[in-house]
Write an enzyme that holds these catalytic residues in place. Structure first.
Site, PDB file in Angstrom:
ATOM      1  CD1 TRP A 335     -25.594  -3.396  13.751  1.00  0.00           C
ATOM      2  CD2 TRP A 335     -26.778  -3.489  11.739  1.00  0.00           C
ATOM      3  NE1 TRP A 335     -26.497  -4.587  13.864  1.00  0.00           N
ATOM      4  CE2 TRP A 335     -27.259  -4.452  12.529  1.00  0.00           C
ATOM      5  CE3 TRP A 335     -27.246  -3.088  10.662  1.00  0.00           C
ATOM      6  CZ2 TRP A 335     -28.478  -5.209  12.035  1.00  0.00           C
ATOM      7  CZ3 TRP A 335     -28.426  -3.983  10.129  1.00  0.00           C
ATOM      8  CH2 TRP A 335     -28.914  -5.057  11.123  1.00  0.00           C
ATOM      9  CG  HIS A 336     -27.012  -1.534   7.339  1.00  0.00           C
ATOM     10  ND1 HIS A 336     -27.078  -0.639   8.302  1.00  0.00           N
ATOM     11  CD2 HIS A 336     -27.976  -2.094   6.788  1.00  0.00           C
ATOM     12  CE1 HIS A 336     -28.383  -0.500   8.359  1.00  0.00           C
ATOM     13  NE2 HIS A 336     -29.111  -1.584   7.606  1.00  0.00           N
ATOM     14  N   GLY A 337     -22.489  -3.104   7.334  1.00  0.00           N
ATOM     15  CA  GLY A 337     -21.284  -3.805   6.701  1.00  0.00           C
ATOM     16  C   GLY A 337     -20.034  -3.359   6.851  1.00  0.00           C
ATOM     17  CG  PHE A 510     -26.545  -6.525   6.414  1.00  0.00           C
ATOM     18  CD1 PHE A 510     -25.421  -6.145   5.740  1.00  0.00           C
ATOM     19  CD2 PHE A 510     -27.985  -5.875   6.270  1.00  0.00           C
ATOM     20  CE1 PHE A 510     -25.832  -5.612   4.479  1.00  0.00           C
ATOM     21  CE2 PHE A 510     -28.012  -5.233   4.836  1.00  0.00           C
ATOM     22  CZ  PHE A 510     -26.882  -5.320   4.021  1.00  0.00           C
TER      23      PHE A 510
END
Length: 510
Positions: A335-337, A510
């Site tokens: 999810w963060h990248g 993000f």
């Protein structure tokens, strides 16, 4: 440029106009117009940098709302009194909602990452699109996804389009959280008591916003200077430089995201809207499991409610519990990248939490279930937790896996080439100007040592601040007396003066 919370246009133009219009329309009892005005201003805030972003979020909002409306019509007109039909409508709505939101997120955030790896593994030649990542897409997508899931499971009701638009676009939490739920937001917007100016809420909102602003501008942005330079020079760092760089980044990311969250909650209070706390002193945690109960709390809540529990949570035995926990942190990393470095970071966090859950080592004073086999004092639990989190940030901050492993090699090479002086020299900030001039005049040869001492002092002060009450608890439990008000005013003035060196919030990416 992006309309940051820490910018002149936001503080001196956008925010006063938005507050004025909100309370003016509510005072005139034009409640619908007040919500429409707030949503319109929020869309201006979001689309200020790029109208392309505005088109994307509008399409996302319209698609999700139409899906909710269709589900409502099917339940009311077609399948009323037909349990099988209702179940089919809910399943179809859930499938469509997942496809819409995750498909949109995949296209804009993960398309290139996915096909780049397909090309690497299968020696194909898929064209990469190099798509510009819309601002905060992960946040507003998860927010809407939670609403659609709750609608399909009967936990949320359908409201008017203006209500839904206000819920999604409320600017304090729009681009970097916290990730809010429909059921905790809309009752507040509907409560007429919240339509009137509350002086106490407004004052506390200003104080909390200002303390968050200080975290961002006076600490995070300054710490970003050596951190960014250090991660650009991974091939040259020695052990002391690597240690100082990762500590700088550890404090930077905390003050950056925690500062944003404080500002968001403070802004919410100005509108009499209570946003959920997203950080609760995570660096005081004595286990990685506890750290994740304190860090980015609304993201953890989302994954627990919509991934961990549906997968069976801890109800299906130890092996399934371990697998479910690992899946949550794997997805959290992704999810963060769109980069394997984030996946590695999430995997490391998941393995550490699984280790905590095994109950082999416990921290004295905690309520381990089942009781741990071995116990360590709290200070040792804190030391290992903080150290492992620092090490995991090598993955989180590095552009590539190769650079991350290079940082590990640098740290454990146990060599000192004096590179720390070169990194500290980058801390040529306006606040240091007078000291620099005096040292240059009296003992110019001492300037490198003074810069290193200043770097060390900055890290010590950052660490000391994290041992104090967090901003939310400080404002909530502190009387807004003259002394505290003067302190808040000083932080505000100092922060505004320092706007010339501001940077974008990390989590905007993000």
């Amino acid at each position: 440029m992006i309309m940051l919370f820490n910018s002149y246009i936001f503080i001196f133009i956008f925010l006063p106009l938005t507050l004025l219009g909100w309370y003016l329309f509510n005072h005139l009892k034009a409640y619908g117009l007040a919500k429409l005005y707030l949503a319109g201003m929020s869309l201006w805030f979001y689309g200020y940098f790029n109208s392309y972003y505005l088109a994307i979020i509008v399409v996302s909002i319209a698609g999700n709302y139409l899906l909710s409306l269709l589900l409502e019509r099917l339940r009311e007109k077609v399948f009323l009194g037909n349990p099988a039909g209702m179940k089919f409508a809910s399943l179809a709505g859930l499938t469509a909602g997942l496809f819409l939101n995750l498909g949109l997120l995949f296209y804009f955030k993960y398309y290139d990452f996915f096909f780049e790896n397909i090309n690497l593994i299968f020696h194909t030649d898929f064209h990469l699109k190099h798509i510009l990542l819309p601002l905060g897409i992960s946040f507003f997508t998860f927010q809407q996804l939670s609403f659609i899931i709750d609608r399909c499971t009967g936990k949320a009701q359908h409201y008017s389009f203006i209500d839904y638009l206000t819920f999604v676009t409320f600017f304090p939490q729009l681009v970097a959280g916290p990730i809010v739920l429909y059921k905790e937001m809309m009752p507040q917007f509907e409560d007429k008591a919240n339509r009137r100016l509350n002086v106490d809420n407004f004052a506390k909102g200003i104080a909390l916003f200002t303390l968050g602003l200080g975290k961002k501008v006076l600490l995070a942005d300054v710490l970003a200077i050596p951190a960014n330079y250090g991660f650009e020079q991974t091939a040259f760092l020695d052990t002391p430089a690597t240690l100082f760089v990762i500590l700088a980044y550890t404090f930077e990311i905390y003050f950056d995201f925690s500062g944003y969250s404080d500002m968001a909650i403070g802004l919410g209070k100005m509108f009499n809207i209570e946003l959920p706390v997203n950080f609760h002193s995570p660096y005081k945690a004595c286990s990685v499991k506890e750290l994740w109960q304190r860090w980015h709390m609304t993201l953890s809540r989302f994954f627990i409610q919509y991934v961990y529990i549906p997968l069976g949570g801890s109800r299906k035995g130890k092996i399934r519990t371990i697998g479910n926990t690992f899946m949550v942190f794997f997805l959290s990393g992704l999810w963060h990248g769109a980069n394997w470095t984030y996946v590695a970071w999430g995997t490391m966090q998941g393995l550490l939490v699984i280790w905590d859950n095994l109950g082999i080592v416990g921290v004295k004073g905690s309520s381990e279930k089942p009781p741990a086999l071995f116990w360590v004092p709290r200070w040792l639990g804190w030391f290992f937790t903080f150290s492992f989190f620092n090490l995991s940030l090598f993955f989180f901050r590095s552009d590539t896996m190769a650079n991350a492993f290079q940082m590990f090699r640098n740290l454990f090479a146990f060599k000192n080439t004096g590179y720390l002086y070169k990194i500290a020299d980058k801390l040529d900030i306006p606040e240091f100007y007078l000291i620099k001039q005096v040292v240059n005049l009296k003992a110019p040869g001492m300037l490198p040592y003074v810069y290193v001492a200043f770097f060390l002092l900055l890290l010590v002060v950052s660490g000391w601040i994290l041992t104090r009450k967090n901003a939310f608890d400080l404002v909530s439990g502190h009387p807004l007396n003259t002394r505290f008000s003067l302190f808040v005013t000083l932080v505000f003035v100092w922060s505004v003066i320092s706007f010339s060196q501001v940077s974008t919030f990390i989590y905007f990416n993000f």
